[in-house]
Design a protein around this motif. Structure first.
Motif, PDB file in Angstrom:
ATOM      1  N   GLU A  69      30.684 -20.840 -12.696  1.00  0.00           N
ATOM      2  CA  GLU A  69      30.404 -19.175 -12.181  1.00  0.00           C
ATOM      3  C   GLU A  69      28.884 -19.231 -11.669  1.00  0.00           C
ATOM      4  OE1 GLU A  69      30.862 -15.615 -11.123  1.00  0.00           O
ATOM      5  OE2 GLU A  69      32.315 -16.917 -11.655  1.00  0.00           O
ATOM      6  N   VAL A  70      27.905 -20.069 -12.524  1.00  0.00           N
ATOM      7  CA  VAL A  70      26.643 -19.625 -11.693  1.00  0.00           C
ATOM      8  C   VAL A  70      26.796 -20.233 -10.573  1.00  0.00           C
ATOM      9  CG1 VAL A  70      24.040 -20.460 -12.025  1.00  0.00           C
ATOM     10  CG2 VAL A  70      25.475 -19.554 -14.146  1.00  0.00           C
ATOM     11  N   THR A  71      27.223 -21.621 -10.368  1.00  0.00           N
ATOM     12  CA  THR A  71      27.188 -22.156  -9.216  1.00  0.00           C
ATOM     13  C   THR A  71      28.020 -21.191  -7.881  1.00  0.00           C
ATOM     14  OG1 THR A  71      27.064 -24.264 -10.098  1.00  0.00           O
ATOM     15  CG2 THR A  71      27.825 -24.286  -7.763  1.00  0.00           C
ATOM     16  N   ARG A  72      29.105 -20.554  -8.180  1.00  0.00           N
ATOM     17  CA  ARG A  72      29.742 -19.886  -7.318  1.00  0.00           C
ATOM     18  C   ARG A  72      28.898 -18.533  -7.031  1.00  0.00           C
ATOM     19  NH1 ARG A  72      33.885 -19.192 -10.319  1.00  0.00           N
ATOM     20  NH2 ARG A  72      35.348 -20.864  -9.131  1.00  0.00           N
ATOM     21  N   ARG A  73      28.037 -17.857  -7.966  1.00  0.00           N
ATOM     22  CA  ARG A  73      27.286 -17.061  -7.458  1.00  0.00           C
ATOM     23  C   ARG A  73      26.131 -17.327  -6.638  1.00  0.00           C
ATOM     24  NH1 ARG A  73      26.815 -13.108 -12.821  1.00  0.00           N
ATOM     25  NH2 ARG A  73      28.984 -12.906 -13.119  1.00  0.00           N
ATOM     26  N   LEU A  74      25.532 -18.595  -6.938  1.00  0.00           N
ATOM     27  CA  LEU A  74      24.375 -19.218  -6.146  1.00  0.00           C
ATOM     28  C   LEU A  74      24.776 -19.499  -4.556  1.00  0.00           C
ATOM     29  CD1 LEU A  74      22.646 -21.384  -8.752  1.00  0.00           C
ATOM     30  CD2 LEU A  74      21.914 -19.175  -7.791  1.00  0.00           C
ATOM     31  N   LYS A  75      26.011 -20.098  -4.725  1.00  0.00           N
ATOM     32  CA  LYS A  75      26.791 -20.419  -3.309  1.00  0.00           C
ATOM     33  C   LYS A  75      27.013 -19.339  -2.414  1.00  0.00           C
ATOM     34  CE  LYS A  75      25.761 -24.786  -3.516  1.00  0.00           C
ATOM     35  NZ  LYS A  75      24.781 -25.449  -2.731  1.00  0.00           N
TER      36      LYS A  75
END
Length: 131
Positions: free
Chosen positions: A62-68
């Motif tokens: 989820e962190v990666t999804r938000r960063l991207k």
């Protein structure tokens, strides 16, 4: 000096990876959970993120999804480091936008190769002047 954000909740893993990365000449910022990792990625603007998947509060996917999804942080390479080695875990990570995936225990030599590939280390060297 290239700056790496290490998002890892396991103290032993944080200690081992951060010490080895610093010895290789990297500046290392550390986040201990997903929320802190997301905040630090936006404020620190690291050159690369090493992201654990199993994190408290917000998982690494989820962190990666938000960063991207954020135009400000979308270009920061994210390498997932996880003990989850199943195909579906790998697919889930790539679907979220991670740039690479590696399993734990970490093969440090292989990880450094991936880091150097993403950072194009030459971008941190002074530009040569053409005559």
């Amino acid at each position: 000096m290239p700056r790496i954000l290490l998002v890892e909740d396991n103290e032993m893993n944080r200690d081992m990876l951060s010490r080895r990365l610093r010895r290789k000449g990297y500046s290392v910022a550390i986040a201990e959970d997903g929320e802190q990792g997301l905040t630090m990625a936006c404020t620190e603007m690291p050159d690369l993120i090493l992201m654990d998947i199993s994190l408290p509060f917000l998982d690494g996917v989820e962190v990666t999804r938000r960063l991207k999804a954020n135009p400000r942080t979308s270009q920061i390479p994210v390498i997932v480091l996880t003990a989850h080695a199943l195909v579906r875990d790998r697919e889930r990570s790539f679907d979220a936008g991670c740039d690479d995936y590696d399993t734990k225990p970490v093969d440090f030599g292989r990880l450094i190769g991936k880091i150097e590939n993403f950072l194009h280390i030459e971008k941190f060297l002074p530009e040569e002047k053409t005559l």
